[in-house]
Design an enzyme around this catalytic site. Sequence first.
Site, PDB file in Angstrom:
ATOM      1  N   TYR A 151       0.834  -1.206   0.000  1.00 11.49           N
ATOM      2  CA  TYR A 151       0.000   0.000   0.000  1.00 11.49           C
ATOM      3  C   TYR A 151       0.866   1.252   0.000  1.00 11.49           C
ATOM      4  O   TYR A 151       0.668   2.173  -0.800  1.00 11.49           O
ATOM      5  CB  TYR A 151      -0.924  -0.011   1.216  1.00 11.49           C
ATOM      6  CG  TYR A 151      -1.679   1.273   1.439  1.00 11.49           C
ATOM      7  CD1 TYR A 151      -2.693   1.659   0.572  1.00 11.49           C
ATOM      8  CD2 TYR A 151      -1.379   2.110   2.522  1.00 11.49           C
ATOM      9  CE1 TYR A 151      -3.396   2.844   0.773  1.00 11.49           C
ATOM     10  CE2 TYR A 151      -2.071   3.289   2.723  1.00 11.49           C
ATOM     11  CZ  TYR A 151      -3.081   3.657   1.843  1.00 11.49           C
ATOM     12  OH  TYR A 151      -3.769   4.828   2.045  1.00 11.49           O
ATOM     13  N   LYS A 155       1.282   4.344  -2.916  1.00 18.62           N
ATOM     14  CA  LYS A 155       1.019   5.754  -2.625  1.00 18.62           C
ATOM     15  C   LYS A 155       2.272   6.601  -2.806  1.00 18.62           C
ATOM     16  O   LYS A 155       2.186   7.763  -3.233  1.00 18.62           O
ATOM     17  CB  LYS A 155       0.462   5.900  -1.208  1.00 18.62           C
ATOM     18  CG  LYS A 155      -0.953   5.374  -1.046  1.00 18.62           C
ATOM     19  CD  LYS A 155      -1.946   6.118  -1.923  1.00 18.62           C
ATOM     20  CE  LYS A 155      -3.383   5.745  -1.628  1.00 18.62           C
ATOM     21  NZ  LYS A 155      -4.352   6.498  -2.459  1.00 18.62           N
TER      22      LYS A 155
END
Length: 247
Positions: A151, A155
């Site tokens: 994750y 990002k």
Amino acid sequence: MTGLAGKTALVTGATAGIGQAVATRLADHGAEVVVHGRDSRRGAELVSAIAGRGGRARFVAADLSVAGDVERLAAEAGEVDILVNNAGVYELAPTPETSADSVDRHLAINTRAPFQLVAALAPGMVERGHGAIVNVSSTAATSVAPIGAAYAASKAALDTLTRYWATEFGGAGLRVNGVASGPVRTPGTEPLLAAAGDAMDQVTARGRIGDPEEIADVVLFLVEEHSSYVNGAVVAVHGGERSLLPG
């Protein structure tokens, strides 16, 4: 509140949480909002709620993990003046427990889909001489933790794209910025927050979890003319980092 009157905005992942707050805020300020999501029922409910507040919106369903669906979303959205890449997936697990499919899913939704939408929609903004793009990122991109590497990487890549796009398109009247959100109370994060209990309120200097509307207010600022000289910034909206040192 009509600062965005005459503008059209596409907000991805708009049927819940931060995206819903952003879509509502932009509509309240005069924009016609293209609401994206996967659930048609929730999409219709948001469109109806926006109309009930005097705004204008329409819903387009798409699965951002599928490249062809992202292209269709861009085509159905049409000419937009504002793009908010908010949709995201997060599966917080240690690296050995993170499958290749999970890595691919994070990169597809959190990184590739925004790339495709910018590639499809930014040229029209450039041709018209104006536009604003906001990528909703996360403090996970810069604040490391023992879990969630896939994750965080997706990002961090989005933050890099934000700066590149700001340089690529900035001279043509298009501004690109990011919002790095800290922990926020949404339907998606509620199970995690419930499991952590009061401890989650202590991870920020403000001593509480954020609300979606607080992120939406920063997005609104970044797409309005009040921020006309802000380009290539990734604004941290996390309530302040708390020191782990004693005292």
